[in-house]
Enzyme design. Sequence first.
Site, PDB file in Angstrom:
ATOM      1  N   ARG A  59     -41.167 -37.785 -28.728  1.00  0.00           N
ATOM      2  CA  ARG A  59     -41.041 -36.316 -28.781  1.00  0.00           C
ATOM      3  C   ARG A  59     -40.128 -35.842 -27.652  1.00  0.00           C
ATOM      4  O   ARG A  59     -39.410 -34.853 -27.777  1.00  0.00           O
ATOM      5  CB  ARG A  59     -42.412 -35.634 -28.672  1.00  0.00           C
ATOM      6  CG  ARG A  59     -42.276 -34.138 -28.454  1.00  0.00           C
ATOM      7  CD  ARG A  59     -43.464 -33.261 -28.821  1.00  0.00           C
ATOM      8  NE  ARG A  59     -44.758 -33.813 -28.605  1.00  0.00           N
ATOM      9  CZ  ARG A  59     -45.424 -33.835 -27.422  1.00  0.00           C
ATOM     10  NH1 ARG A  59     -44.862 -33.322 -26.337  1.00  0.00           N
ATOM     11  NH2 ARG A  59     -46.601 -34.364 -27.333  1.00  0.00           N
ATOM     12  N   TYR A 112     -25.687 -14.789 -36.207  1.00  0.00           N
ATOM     13  CA  TYR A 112     -26.280 -15.474 -37.363  1.00  0.00           C
ATOM     14  C   TYR A 112     -27.617 -14.806 -37.709  1.00  0.00           C
ATOM     15  O   TYR A 112     -28.362 -14.398 -36.819  1.00  0.00           O
ATOM     16  CB  TYR A 112     -26.475 -16.949 -36.989  1.00  0.00           C
ATOM     17  CG  TYR A 112     -27.165 -17.746 -38.059  1.00  0.00           C
ATOM     18  CD1 TYR A 112     -26.488 -18.139 -39.204  1.00  0.00           C
ATOM     19  CD2 TYR A 112     -28.507 -18.093 -37.930  1.00  0.00           C
ATOM     20  CE1 TYR A 112     -27.130 -18.863 -40.191  1.00  0.00           C
ATOM     21  CE2 TYR A 112     -29.155 -18.825 -38.916  1.00  0.00           C
ATOM     22  CZ  TYR A 112     -28.459 -19.196 -40.048  1.00  0.00           C
ATOM     23  OH  TYR A 112     -29.090 -19.911 -41.025  1.00  0.00           O
ATOM     24  N   ASP A 184     -22.912 -19.449 -29.221  1.00  0.00           N
ATOM     25  CA  ASP A 184     -23.093 -20.226 -30.449  1.00  0.00           C
ATOM     26  C   ASP A 184     -21.694 -20.635 -30.927  1.00  0.00           C
ATOM     27  O   ASP A 184     -20.888 -19.802 -31.343  1.00  0.00           O
ATOM     28  CB  ASP A 184     -23.814 -19.373 -31.507  1.00  0.00           C
ATOM     29  CG  ASP A 184     -24.092 -20.152 -32.803  1.00  0.00           C
ATOM     30  OD1 ASP A 184     -23.358 -21.118 -33.095  1.00  0.00           O
ATOM     31  OD2 ASP A 184     -25.022 -19.762 -33.533  1.00  0.00           O
ATOM     32  N   LYS A 209     -24.124 -28.018 -39.710  1.00  0.00           N
ATOM     33  CA  LYS A 209     -22.863 -27.572 -40.298  1.00  0.00           C
ATOM     34  C   LYS A 209     -21.763 -28.601 -40.031  1.00  0.00           C
ATOM     35  O   LYS A 209     -21.839 -29.704 -40.524  1.00  0.00           O
ATOM     36  CB  LYS A 209     -22.514 -26.182 -39.759  1.00  0.00           C
ATOM     37  CG  LYS A 209     -23.687 -25.190 -39.770  1.00  0.00           C
ATOM     38  CD  LYS A 209     -24.177 -24.856 -41.160  1.00  0.00           C
ATOM     39  CE  LYS A 209     -25.508 -24.105 -41.186  1.00  0.00           C
ATOM     40  NZ  LYS A 209     -25.580 -22.900 -40.365  1.00  0.00           N
TER      41      LYS A 209
END
Length: 393
Positions: A59, A112, A184, A209
């Site tokens: 993790r 976004y 971003d 993306k």
Amino acid sequence: MDIDKSKKGTASVWAGELEEFYKGATTPPIVNSVTYGYHDLEEWHEVALGNKEGYIYSRNTNPTVAVFEEKVRVLEHAEAATAFSTGMAAISNTLFALLAPGDSVVSIKDTYGGTSRLFLEFLPAIKVNVTLCETGHHEEMEEEIAKGCKLVYLETPTNPTLKVLDLKRLIKAAKAVNAIVVVDNTFATPINQNPILLGADVVVHSATKFLGGHSDVMGGVACGKKELIKRVFQYREITGASLHPMSAYMLARGMKTLELRIDRQNKSAMQVALFLNDHPKVEEVFYPGLTTHKGHDFAKEQMSGFGGMLSFSLKGGYEKVKKFLPQLKWVHLAASLGSVSSLAGPPRTTSHVELTETQRAELGIPESLIRYSVGIENVEDLLEDLTQALNRI
Ligand SMILES: *Cc1c(COP(=O)(O)O)cnc(C)c1O
């Protein structure tokens, strides 16, 4: 061997892969192990304390995830990088890790969709003050930033009308009040734009993306200043929004062709934009590479390529879009972007489906807008396809 960060093709392939892998494997092994064993209790303790390099529990850190993080770190000129299960995990964990009740954030209206929900709903719920400025109104942003804020959050080019922010100018305003700047960089990719070289503190990506590039794996990443990424990493250790080793492998594999793909997509998108710009049935084309684009000058200054994303509106409104889109052969009609295959859709159905027509108009999104993510197909095929589909409406 040192990697020259300006040689992005070499860096994409080799970063994270310089040390020898298990039994001489020449591609990174997918380490699915959840936990890592130690014979020496002292060593185990030192690694657990973070005083010695090593792995404890997946993790927190994982060798395959580390390969992907290293590629992004090198390509973005960052000191550190930490990976996430999705782009939204990267963005939300970064914001929640760096902000506390009473802090102020300045950003833009055109972030976004998911990020915008954080600003409008989830951050105000923990008493973070959020001011969203008109995208591209630099003076308004400078005034808001000058009032004092903890963090400035930028995204450029934006979705879906490819508005461009002057990063240098806004970063300068943020530095004047000691604000952390988060950018971003999903649409531009590290091939076309490196916000950290312009002074940004943290860069976030939806790796789903262009970084992955094949629409077959989700992921996210935050990279930047060591002390900030450490806080983001420590928060992620607890929220558990970790990247799976299999996904990390696929993202790292996709990234090896990042420069090749982006070069091709930059060139093809420019050709598609010029073609559409001259077409009598097209109302307007939004692409930062067009000299008529409002943000073209900043784009030319801060980007080395204009990217694979564009949007355009058709004369005759949404009725025409409904006729046009199903005629296209070489695109998937679907959400998302940045894949090897071209992909198109109307923002009124995809990214901005939750807004009313009036709200979309306020953001400058025409009802007849089509967002088009240019893939790596031969551009002649894409142009021919667009031509035949336009002829039918
Ligand atoms: C898709 C996208 C995100 C969110 O990424 P996910 O991987 O879908 O969570 C964030 N920012 C931008 C610019 C995006 O295009």
